[in-house]
Write an enzyme that holds these catalytic residues in place. Structure first.
Site, short mmCIF file in Angstrom:
data_model
loop_
_atom_site.label_atom_id
_atom_site.label_comp_id
_atom_site.label_asym_id
_atom_site.label_seq_id
_atom_site.Cartn_x
_atom_site.Cartn_y
_atom_site.Cartn_z
N ASP A 1 -3.36 11.94 -2.61
CA ASP A 1 -3.49 13.39 -2.82
C ASP A 1 -3.90 13.64 -4.27
O ASP A 1 -3.21 13.20 -5.19
CB ASP A 1 -2.15 14.07 -2.52
CG ASP A 1 -2.26 15.58 -2.44
OD1 ASP A 1 -3.09 16.17 -3.16
OD2 ASP A 1 -1.49 16.19 -1.66
N TYR B 1 -9.68 7.69 6.38
CA TYR B 1 -10.23 8.78 5.56
C TYR B 1 -11.59 8.38 4.98
O TYR B 1 -12.54 9.16 4.99
CB TYR B 1 -9.25 9.11 4.44
CG TYR B 1 -9.70 10.24 3.54
CD1 TYR B 1 -9.24 11.55 3.76
CD2 TYR B 1 -10.57 10.02 2.47
CE1 TYR B 1 -9.66 12.58 2.93
CE2 TYR B 1 -10.99 11.05 1.66
CZ TYR B 1 -10.52 12.33 1.89
OH TYR B 1 -10.94 13.35 1.07
N GLU C 1 0.85 -1.19 0.00
CA GLU C 1 0.00 0.00 0.00
C GLU C 1 0.89 1.24 0.00
O GLU C 1 1.76 1.39 0.86
CB GLU C 1 -0.92 0.04 1.22
CG GLU C 1 -1.85 1.26 1.20
CD GLU C 1 -2.71 1.41 2.44
OE1 GLU C 1 -3.70 2.17 2.37
OE2 GLU C 1 -2.40 0.79 3.48
N GLU D 1 4.72 4.76 3.80
CA GLU D 1 4.21 6.08 4.19
C GLU D 1 5.38 7.05 4.31
O GLU D 1 6.45 6.69 4.84
CB GLU D 1 3.47 5.98 5.52
CG GLU D 1 3.00 7.30 6.12
CD GLU D 1 2.09 8.10 5.20
OE1 GLU D 1 2.37 9.31 5.01
OE2 GLU D 1 1.13 7.52 4.67
#
Length: 213
Positions: free
Chosen positions: A118, A194, A44, A69
């Site tokens: 994003d 989210y 991911e 991340e």
């Protein structure tokens, strides 16, 4: 969005080095050594606070997972959540997901997850979108020949952009959902933090694709 720096994050990451990598180039070709079993590898990009990737690892012990991340404070939060019940098939990597081909070998990954990336809405920033042609080229290198990309977003503009770039690459569409939470696929859907928060505001779009051979 500005991320609030967590003063405890760096040391927490350092103290749990068995589960998180900060120097991914040193592990090129050796990722399976981080796990107790050699299994298919899914990644991911943009793991956030870890809800999605941790649940995936729990539900699929037959697959090894890596959550990538960029933000130290964010991945430290994911790591702390994970450490309440560590899993042998999940590792975290603190790095920029744009550089996957620098620390994964060709054809090494079975699936890439892009969850609520994003959108970079300004046209001049299009090349930064994780579904832009330059990123797709990187994914093509590291994915297995039948590997997939699974993409979710609530941003219609990014969804439409991704449809175009993936179609033009070209790629094959295995799944296209204009409203994931109202579709049969939602029965097996694992939400990100989210997604939980913002899905009441509008539809969640989803694509599952693979590269044409």
């Amino acid at each position: 969005m500005r991320i609030r720096k967590k003063p405890w994050a760096a040391k927490y990451i350092q103290d749990h080095a068995d589960y998180i990598v900060t120097n991914p180039q040193n592990w090129t070709g050796r990722w399976q050594e981080r796990f107790t079993k050699t299994q298919s590898l899914d990644v991911e990009i943009g793991a956030g606070k870890g809800q999605f990737i941790i649940q995936m690892a729990k539900q699929h012990p037959e697959i090894n997972y890596i959550g990538v991340e960029l933000q130290e404070s964010v991945i430290a939060t994911a790591l702390r959540r994970f450490m309440t019940d560590p899993l042998p098939n999940l590792q975290f990597v603190l790095t920029d997901g744009a550089d996957l081909d620098e620390f994964f070998h060709p054809n090494e990954i079975e699936k890439i997850f892009l969850n609520f990336s994003d959108p970079w809405p300004k046209k001049r920033h299009a090349k930064r979108r994780l579904t832009s042609p330059r990123f797709l080229k990187t994914y093509q290198t590291v994915l297995a020949h039948d590997g997939q990309i699974e993409f979710k977003t609530d941003n219609r503009g990014l969804f439409e952009y991704s449809l175009v770039t993936m179609n033009n690459f070209p790629m094959h569409f295995d799944e296209v959902s204009l409203d994931l939470h109202e579709s049969p696929e939602n029965e097996t859907n694992i939400e990100t933090e989210y997604e939980e928060k913002f899905s009441p505001n509008g539809p969640i779009y989803k694509l599952v694709v693979h590269f044409n051979s």
